[in-house]
Design a protein around this motif. Structure first.
Motif, PDB file in Angstrom:
ATOM      1  N   TRP A  32      -2.795  -1.881  -3.511  1.00 22.26           N
ATOM      2  CA  TRP A  32      -2.636  -0.428  -4.313  1.00 22.26           C
ATOM      3  C   TRP A  32      -3.717   0.364  -3.871  1.00 22.26           C
ATOM      4  CZ3 TRP A  32       1.009   0.652  -6.889  1.00 22.26           C
ATOM      5  CH2 TRP A  32       1.619  -0.461  -7.464  1.00 22.26           C
ATOM      6  N   THR A  75      -2.719   4.160  -3.065  1.00 23.38           N
ATOM      7  CA  THR A  75      -3.343   5.185  -3.673  1.00 23.38           C
ATOM      8  C   THR A  75      -3.947   6.444  -2.603  1.00 23.38           C
ATOM      9  OG1 THR A  75      -4.160   3.981  -5.559  1.00 23.38           O
ATOM     10  CG2 THR A  75      -5.351   6.029  -4.899  1.00 23.38           C
ATOM     11  N   ARG A  88       4.591  10.749  -9.679  1.00 23.81           N
ATOM     12  CA  ARG A  88       3.493   9.823  -9.335  1.00 23.81           C
ATOM     13  C   ARG A  88       3.307   8.940 -10.879  1.00 23.81           C
ATOM     14  NH1 ARG A  88       0.616  13.818  -6.657  1.00 23.81           N
ATOM     15  NH2 ARG A  88      -0.109  14.766  -8.382  1.00 23.81           N
ATOM     16  N   TRP A 109       3.794   4.819 -11.159  1.00 24.00           N
ATOM     17  CA  TRP A 109       2.711   4.132 -11.970  1.00 24.00           C
ATOM     18  C   TRP A 109       3.236   3.496 -13.004  1.00 24.00           C
ATOM     19  CZ3 TRP A 109      -1.259   1.987  -9.566  1.00 24.00           C
ATOM     20  CH2 TRP A 109      -1.941   2.681  -8.729  1.00 24.00           C
TER      21      TRP A 109
END
Length: 250
Positions: free
Chosen positions: A28, A32, A61, A65
């Motif tokens: 992650w 990111t 985005r 998520w």
């Protein structure tokens, strides 16, 4: 001796859980950083008029998520269970006779799951579209959880029911999450090319999750027997299932 062995196995399982969390955290972090780099390029492109406004990038985005954590949690649970189906069923004994399950008994359980997946799979897409894509994701988690919990049973009919429910869950996993993603992507009117990017990250993450989940499941089976990976997958299904994780799109 056995107490010491149990302590060592528990310590190994805890260490593997730490490795799994570290691997997921590292993945992650990379994602990111890549997203931030992409956002910077998008901002520059917006400034010179060659890209969509920033609200589109932000919506993309948010969609990533929403989708990726739920998808990866579901897949982690699936990977933890897969290698141990035969072993957990072969460890069972008939209640009436006390005899262990034969290969024929185990084959029947597998066949029941395959038949259920085949029958439901032919209609899973249309059912999910008509009844709700988000509901299909939650129903998958419930079905997979029930199937995983059923492995603690000894009665053949309960094991058979669990395998049937598990087959239904397999069909829902193949249909519901991706259908939700496509519908939400269309609702937000996001660029068509961005959908392929989300799928790319999903399957890249899936490969990492498969490796880590296999290691954790192996340690769980060593510590608690072939039922343990199934029971260990239940928190993952519960974490991915809440309706608020997948919002808006039916």
């Amino acid at each position: 001796f056995f107490v010491e062995q149990g302590v060592y196995m528990a310590a190994d399982l805890a260490a593997d859980l730490d490795k799994l969390l570290a691997a997921l955290g590292g993945a992650w972090l990379v994602l990111t950083l890549l997203r931030r780099a992409t956002a910077s390029r998008e901002a520059a492109a917006v400034a010179d008029g060659s890209a969509a406004p920033s609200d589109t990038a932000e919506a993309l985005r948010r969609l990533q998520w929403q989708y990726l954590p739920a998808w990866l949690l579901f897949k982690a649970a699936d990977w933890m269970q897969g290698p141990y189906f035969h072993e957990v069923y072969a460890s069972k004994r008939h209640v009436a006779t006390g005899e262990p399950f034969s290969d024929t008994d185990v084959s029947r359980l597998f066949l029941a799951g395959f038949v259920a997946a085949t029958l439901v799979g032919t209609a899973a897409g249309s059912l999910v579209d008509s009844r709700g894509r988000r509901a299909g994701c939650v129903l998958y988690a419930a079905a997979a959880g029930a199937a995983a919990a059923s492995v603690v049973c000894e009665r053949p009919e309960l094991l058979l029911a669990g395998r049937v429910v598990g087959g239904i869950g397999t069909s829902l996993l193949a249909a519901a999450p991706e259908a939700w993603l496509c519908a939400e992507h269309a609702r937000l009117s996001l660029p068509a090319a961005s959908l392929g990017g989300i799928f790319g990250w999903a399957y890249f993450g899936d490969s990492l999750v498969a490796i880590a989940s296999g290691q954790v499941a192996s340690r769980a089976a060593s510590a608690g027997g072939p039922q343990a990976p199934f029971l260990a997958s239940l928190p993952l299904l519960a974490a991915g299932a809440p309706p608020r994780r997948l919002r808006r799109a039916r």
